[in-house]
Design an enzyme around this catalytic site. Structure first.
Site, mmCIF file in Angstrom:
data_model
loop_
_atom_site.group_PDB
_atom_site.id
_atom_site.type_symbol
_atom_site.label_atom_id
_atom_site.label_comp_id
_atom_site.label_asym_id
_atom_site.label_seq_id
_atom_site.Cartn_x
_atom_site.Cartn_y
_atom_site.Cartn_z
ATOM 1 C CG ASP A 229 -1.840 1.114 1.334
ATOM 2 O OD1 ASP A 229 -2.712 1.191 0.466
ATOM 3 O OD2 ASP A 229 -1.718 1.946 2.262
ATOM 4 C CD GLU B 159 -2.169 2.420 -3.561
ATOM 5 O OE1 GLU B 159 -3.269 2.938 -3.770
ATOM 6 O OE2 GLU B 159 -1.600 2.514 -2.455
#
Ligand SMILES: [Ca+2]
Ligand SMILES: [Ca+2]
Length: 626
Positions: A346, A375
């Protein structure tokens, strides 16, 4: 405040005599304890470790009332206590251990003493599991199904509300908790296997005991504990086992950048610099370009990685080596505990990048097959490629893949006047990547408006975009509910809460059950069957989607590409026009000349290779060529 670092003389040679003495002393410590370890020690992170890990260094973070005023000692064969650190806060102690590769599993006594008292606690070193299907990684043959556990299926209504967790279930509140859980996911694994996906990615399942918005899971309040509203650690491990039994891999969502304000390490900081903090609240500017950009100012770079993502999510100071080690270890702990196959990382650009590179290198040395996808939310292939291993620029990330946000944004051509050339151009930029084939491609995720909504609820477009996603290069990821054309909460504006809506049929008493054919309307079944057919075809014909891609310049909004697999090829024709097209095939002869027969993957119909082919309006034609 200063850190106090004590060095202990390392034991380099242990004889049988030492061992016996150690055992006798260990028992002596346990029985001579003047206070119970349970009185003092609140927790040790990680809660256990394993024998025989390649990385022999282990950092224990011990929390307890005034534990910093005790001196720890360890007598356990194969374990050396290198040093221990009492950080600013005396309620913590950091122990740095080295575990010899042949250390035996067992309960390792740690003795704590000071002039007044002493006690011993036992720390478990477990045997590594010999189970199969461990850390398998992902490849182009896989398709990942993204699930938000709170919103997918409620398999246990007893855990909907938990005492001590103030954010209670309210299904009418888009940002509230809805009650989905791990048991619900386990109950739908057969459904997912039948649909044809080969992996599931759950948004974080770790403890998020925040007063509100806890459903999304990105504000950890305990790295080592499954949120009890989703289940237990054992439930998570069981879910992985059950998924593996069905040929479904599991992707864990890892967050280093931030934690929740209710995390015990935030409420009671071990060190003044455990978090990144400014004189006044400073949010990151969210401009990720500042990391690869060698013209960027130091101030801009600093605020990117040190500014907080949100006021409820403090930013971790990964330049503090103790924080870095703490974060690295929790990932290894979950991988080893639950045999997870891959990592979705993330908010990748918001972290200290040298720490991330160290981590990725180390963890892939421990688990060579491990797949990691970062990400990096940026619409530019060059700025994405920077973050992939062996990429351009002066940085080596050791991360195998990034999410292909460029591809996602290029798909806007299906809802605007832009040409399908946008998609062609993204593929043409693949030279920037060290390996575009393993990047993760997607048409939807939990942060984006529902794709069917964006496409104006146009089923033909939805099918065409899906066909493209599942046949172009990359590892495709789909989002729960896409298969039944979910479009957000009816009558409510698009926002994070409303495009993370409940899967109908996942809750006892739901009016419809879209997990069943009878609970889906005609349009939903049409798309569901289309997707299911494609996914299962893909699963059984993975040689095509792993093969070389050759594409041709789009003409009049028709884009043609091929995937090569030995003597076979796959031909994909996307017609973005609102009318049927008669396509002359001579232009593709460098591939077509090698084949004499075509089989449509949907109808199974066989034809010869014709000079002209009819391509229906707004559609994808997919042919296996022999
Ligand atoms: Ca529940
Ligand atoms: Ca940060």
């Amino acid at each position: 405040m200063l850190l106090y670092i004590y060095s202990m003389k390392a034991k380099t040679h242990i004889t049988m005599k030492h061992l016996l003495l150690g055992i006798i002393l260990s028992f002596a410590w346990m029985f001579s304890a003047t206070c119970q370890s349970s009185d003092v020690i609140e927790r040790i992170d990680p809660p256990n470790w394993w024998a025989g890990m390649k990385n022999t260094e282990l950092q224990l973070l011990v929390k307890g009332d005034d534990i910093g005023r005790y001196t720890p000692e360890i007598q356990y064969e194969g374990v050396t206590l290198g040093n221990f650190i009492c950080p600013d806060n005396p309620n913590y102690l950091l122990l740095n251990l080295t575990l010899r590769s042949d250390v035996k599993p067992g309960k390792m006594p740690i003795r704590f003493s000071n002039d007044k008292e002493e006690f011993t606690t036992l720390y478990e070193i477990q045997a590594r599991t010999n189970a199969g299907n461990r850390q398998q990684g992902l490849g182009p043959q896989d398709v990942v199904y993204l699930i938000m556990p709170d919103r997918f299926a409620n398999g246990n209504t007893e855990n909907d509300n938990i005492e001590g967790y103030p954010d209670k279930v309210n299904r009418k509140e888009p940002y509230g908790r809805h009650g989905g859980d791990l048991e619900g996911i386990i109950s739908k694994l057969d459904y997912l296997q039948d649909l044809g996906v080969t992996a599931i990615w759950l948004t974080p399942f770790q403890d998020n005991n925040m007063p509100m918005f806890s459903y999304h899971g990105y504000a950890f309040t305990d790295y080592y504990k499954t949120d009890p509203r989703l289940g237990t650690n054992e439930d998570y491990k069981r879910m992985v086992e059950e998924a593996h039994k069905r040929g479904i891999k599991v992707v864990i969502d890892i967050v280093f950048n931030q934690v929740g304000t209710e995390h015990y390490l935030v409420k009671e900081l071990p060190m003044h610099n455990w978090l990144n903090q400014f004189d006044e609240y400073t949010q990151t500017h969210f401009v990720g370009e500042t990391q690869p950009d060698y013209h960027a100012s130091k101030a801009d770079r600093d605020i990117m990685i040190k500014g907080w993502f949100h006021a409820t999510m403090p930013d971790m100071n990964q330049q503090n080596p103790f924080v870095a080690k703490y974060q690295k270890q929790f990932v290894t702990w979950w991988l080893e505990y639950a045999n997870i196959d891959a990592i979705r990382f993330d908010t990748y650009q918001y972290n200290d990048k040298s720490m991330l590179a160290d981590w990725a290198k180390e963890i892939r040395e421990e688990y060579p097959e491990l797949y990691i996808v970062a990400e990096v939310w940026i619409n530019n292939p060059a700025l994405l490629a920077y973050w992939q291993e062996n990429g351009p620029g002066d940085y080596e990330s050791h991360v195998p893949a990034v999410f292909d946000f460029s591809m996602y944004y290029a798909l806007e051509c299906f809802i605007s006047d832009k040409s399908i050339h946008e998609v062609y151009q993204v593929i043409a930029s693949d030279f920037l990547y060290s390996n575009a084939a393993v990047n993760m491609t997607f048409i939807n995720n939990h942060d984006l408006q529902r794709v069917y909504d964006i496409l104006g609820k146009d089923l033909d477009k939805m099918k065409m975009v899906t066909a493209f996603l599942l046949t172009t290069r990359g590892i495709p990821q789909i989002y729960y509910g896409d298969e039944i054309l979910m479009t957000g909460v009816e009558g409510q504006p698009y926002n994070h809460g409303t495009h993370r809506e409940d899967f109908p049929g996942g809750w006892p008493g739901d009016k419809t059950d879209a997990f069943e054919e009878s609970g889906r309307n005609e349009e939903q079944n049409e798309y569901f069957n289309y997707l299911k057919h494609l996914l299962n075809w893909r699963k059984n014909n993975s040689e095509f989607v792993s093969g070389e891609l050759i594409h041709f310049i789009p003409r009049e909004e028709v884009y043609v590409f091929f995937r090569k697999a030995g003597d076979k090829s796959l031909m994909v024709v996307l017609n973005k026009n609102n009318k049927d097209i008669e396509l002359e095939t001579a232009r593709f002869n460098e591939v077509l000349n090698k084949h004499s027969e075509a089989v449509d993957i949907f109808s199974g119909e066989k034809t010869g290779i014709e000079d002209k082919m009819n391509v229906p309006a707004m559609s994808a034609t997919i042919l296996e060529l022999y």
